[in-house]
Enzyme design. Structure first.
Site, PDB file in Angstrom:
ATOM      1  N   CYS A   1     111.942  59.745  53.566  1.00 57.67           N
ATOM      2  CA  CYS A   1     111.215  60.127  54.781  1.00 57.67           C
ATOM      3  C   CYS A   1     112.198  60.288  55.937  1.00 57.67           C
ATOM      4  O   CYS A   1     112.112  61.246  56.711  1.00 57.67           O
ATOM      5  CB  CYS A   1     110.143  59.089  55.108  1.00 57.67           C
ATOM      6  SG  CYS A   1     109.153  59.506  56.549  1.00 57.67           S
TER       7      CYS A   1
ATOM      8  N   CYS B   1     103.670  53.463  52.704  1.00 57.75           N
ATOM      9  CA  CYS B   1     102.562  53.823  53.593  1.00 57.75           C
ATOM     10  C   CYS B   1     101.521  54.698  52.913  1.00 57.75           C
ATOM     11  O   CYS B   1     100.360  54.655  53.260  1.00 57.75           O
ATOM     12  CB  CYS B   1     103.092  54.505  54.852  1.00 57.75           C
ATOM     13  SG  CYS B   1     103.837  56.117  54.577  1.00 57.75           S
TER      14      CYS B   1
END
Lengths: 368, 367
Positions: free
Chosen positions: B101, B202
């Site tokens: 990410c 997440c």
């Protein structure tokens, strides 16, 4: 700072603000029978008569609501309770989703008319959808994103010829005050006209099918409950009457501004949606192919210009506009800006928009 | 500078944005919507991407008096982080999605978008320290560990590459403890000061990584065998297992010596999970690929004495590294236990991050 988002909400007009503040000073629930109550009621009925007169209907046909969404829901639920409902592919969710909900609830069909690439209801397709099952039609008077005016008269004629028992409702939240509207039932929102948010009207003939959406005192024709918002009604009536009285001059001015923005977009390799069709005078809906939607919004905001992206906003995230998708413009469906103008718009505002667009569009085209 | 503050809705990014404002930067807050289907509400400590988190970020931006937008980066996130996560597991490796990410979304897609819109830098609430060193050739940007060693995130940031070090701000690099950040958050009147820290992956809302993988990659049962090839159990899909894993193996046959067994190898072609005693997990030499070198002033083409870290918040082990093209070779002075391919190998000199690579293979002490 330039405010060019009147189609989202208009600032209060001075007329509406004064009418609102004055009415707000009156004590009394308009449903009460004492002197205060009667005085409040009298103000409310004055407002109802003003609206009826402006809209060329009878006062008994005016139902006060909390806004356009509630007016739409009332009309749509009423139609869907009786049989098949037809809406269009470019309706506001207040009509589109209400039709889905109530058609499902009552076990009836919901048919959706497509639109042409100009953003106008496809009348041939509409004709094909009309049959004896159809209890009613809800098609907006003008689209809230593109400003394209819909052929409500022709829709009414087709209904008369093909499904004479069906009723016609139109969501005139954006169109009211700008064009004459000839449908049996009409939704109007106060805050688009310069009255406070939380005010609205459904115009519906005495025999229009209506069902109550919420249980309560049934203050408005037994279908709409809740203490009557007298000051809101007074302000709405004042704003609407004021708009209609001044609309030619204002419309002429705003049409010129609108077309300046359209020309500016064309100069920047953009285009105006539905440019060949009749459009509301105050909405300039322009598309910039290849421009990043988030960059357009940020750029205009940073340039101190308040406008809308052409796309829907779901929890702050931009989604391609269902209106542009229905028009077959899916590729550009996120790269649109809607400038909507109003009584306080000045030529300086348009200068500022033109100047900002030049910079922002080129920046937004550089964002992948 | 014109600064784009990434605001997750958490404590750290809110305080980081506030500090960027205090530093005199022209700050705009952005909340990244990374999930295609955002939950309405936050669920425990997981994630940062619910609508409620976006609301928290917006309220913090309101307090700071900065503009705020929500940007939809869910396509980037899906195309890079989630697809990499799935393909790495499918290939028998164990990826670190936070690293991906940072590599593809925060310090690439977000930064590129911001720079195309005229911003100079992205600011985040990561715990790491950026130092600008004056040199005769101009300013050199160095990435260092944060003052708060317990929270230090330099391990997951090394991947961003040296060319973007000059375009990022980590205003929390010098804060000694998380409590200090919370106290500062409260003192500033920001509403998120008591919000729990987020942990775990997440995009796996329930924390069930194996279930997520099984759902996305499909169940593919096969044998679990010991180092001699005897079947001792069955798995749901070899991809769902990680080297070093001990729990959740459900082995039916006990080990001869009665000692616990660990996953020592995941063999995707034969869909086999191999288990064995912990000694087989010892690692002394690591081959990494996709090397990112952050230090232009230090030449890694010959052996360098460094510190080596292979896990977020893991221990630093002394050793030496050498870079040959895209490949990094690391030799450790002492063994570390269990290192799965796909993890990040990060190289330190003192507190300074020199570079990182993705683990390709490992060798034990006997080699």
């Amino acid at each position: 700072m330039t405010y060019a988002d009147f189609a989202a909400t208009s600032p209060l007009t001075e007329v509406a603000k004064q009418a609102w503040l004055t009415a707000q000073d009156h004590i009394g629930n308009a449903s009460a029978t004492h002197t205060y109550g009667r005085a409040a009621r009298s103000l409310l009925e004055d407002a109802r008569e003003t609206i009826a007169s402006v809209m060329k209907v009878e006062p008994a046909e005016v139902i006060f609501t909390s806004g356009g969404t509630e007016a739409d829901n009332l009309a749509v639920a009423g139609i869907a309770s009786r049989g098949t409902i037809i809406t269009s592919a470019i309706e506001h969710p207040a009509v589109r989703d209400a039709a889905e909900l109530h058609a499902h609830r009552y076990g009836h069909q919901h048919r959706v008319v497509p639109v042409t690439s100009d953003g106008v209801i496809d009348l041939d397709a509409f004709r094909d959808l009309l049959d004896a099952q159809v209890a009613g039609v809800s098609i907006m008077a003008a689209n809230n994103e593109t400003g394209v005016i819909q052929p409500v008269d022709q829709i009414a004629d087709l209904i008369q010829a093909q499904a004479p028992r069906a009723v016609l409702h139109t969501d005139a939240v954006q169109a009211a005050g700008w064009i004459d509207i000839d449908a049996e039932a009409v939704s109007i929102s106060g805050h688009k006209l310069g009255a406070p948010v939380g005010t609205g009207v459904l115009i519906a003939p005495r025999d229009f099918p209506l069902v109550a959406l919420e249980a309560g005192g049934g203050q408005e024709r037994k279908v709409r409950s809740g203490t009557l918002n007298v000051a809101g009604a007074v302000a709405l009536a004042a704003a609407l009457a004021d708009r209609v009285a001044n609309r030619e001059a204002l419309a002429t001015q705003l049409r010129e501004y609108r077309d300046r923005i359209g020309q500016c977009a064309a100069n920047l390799d953009g285009y105006v949606t539905g440019i060949n069709k009749d459009r509301l005078p105050h909405i300039a809906h322009v598309v910039f192919p290849g421009a990043d939607p988030e960059a357009l919004l940020l750029g205009m905001d940073m340039a101190q210009i308040a406008c809308s992206t052409g796309s829907a906003c779901s929890a702050g995230v931009h989604r391609p506009s269902h209106v542009l998708e229905a028009m077959g413009l899916a590729d550009d469906a996120s790269s649109a800006l809607r400038f909507s103008l109003g009584f306080s718009t000045t030529t300086n505002d348009i200068d500022a928009i033109e100047s900002a667009l030049g910079r922002v569009v080129s920046m937004a085209r550089g964002v992948r | 500078m014109r600064v784009l503050a990434a605001m997750s809705g958490g404590v750290d990014s809110a305080v980081a944005a506030a500090r960027a404002v205090d530093a005199g930067h022209d700050v705009v807050g952005v909340h990244m919507a990374l999930s295609k289907s955002r939950a309405e509400h936050r669920n425990g400590n997981r994630g940062c991407c619910s609508v409620e988190d976006g609301y928290d970020a917006r309220r913090a931006a309101d307090k700071l008096g900065i503009p705020f937008y929500i940007w939809d980066l869910s396509d980037d996130f899906e195309d890079t982080v989630i697809s990499d996560f799935l393909s790495e597991y499918a290939a028998g490796r164990t990826p670190n999605p936070c690293v991906r990410c940072n590599e593809h979304v925060k310090f690439a897609a977000l930064l590129e978008r911001g720079m195309a819109m005229g911003f100079d830098a992205v600011c985040t609430g990561h715990y790491a320290d950026l130092r600008d060193i004056e040199t005769p050739d101009g300013i050199r940007h160095e990435l260092h560990r944060a003052a708060n060693m317990a929270k230090d995130q330099s391990y997951v940031l090394a991947v961003m590459g040296k060319q973007v070090l000059g375009n990022v701000l980590f205003p929390l690099g010098d804060v000694p403890t998380k409590d200090k950040v919370r106290a500062e958050c409260a003192a500033r009147g920001l509403n998120v000061s008591l919000k729990p820290d987020s942990y775990d992956i997440c995009f796996i809302a329930d924390g069930d990584t194996r279930g997520f993988l099984e759902n996305k990659l499909g169940a593919n049962p096969g044998p679990i065998v010991d180092q001699d090839g005897h079947q001792v159990g069955e798995h749901v899909g070899a991809f769902a297992y990680t080297v070093g894993q001990r729990r959740g193996l459900g082995l039916g046959v006990p080990a001869a010596d009665g000692k616990p067994r660990f996953v020592t190898r995941v063999d995707i072609p034969s869909n086999t999970v191999v288990v064995g005693p912990p000694e087989l997990l010892d690692v002394r030499r690591i081959i990494g690929n996709k090397t990112v070198w952050l230090a232009p002033d230090i030449d890694p083409s010959s052996w360098l004495d460094v510190g080596i870290q292979v896990r977020a918040h893991g221990r630093e082990i002394p050793g030496r590294v050498k870079v040959e093209g895209d490949q990094m070779i690391a030799e450790l002075d002492e063994s570390l236990r269990a290192l799965a391919a796909g993890q990040s190998l990060v190289v330190y000199l003192g507190t300074r991050v020199l570079g990182q690579a993705t683990v390709e293979s490992t060798e034990g002490p006997s080699c």
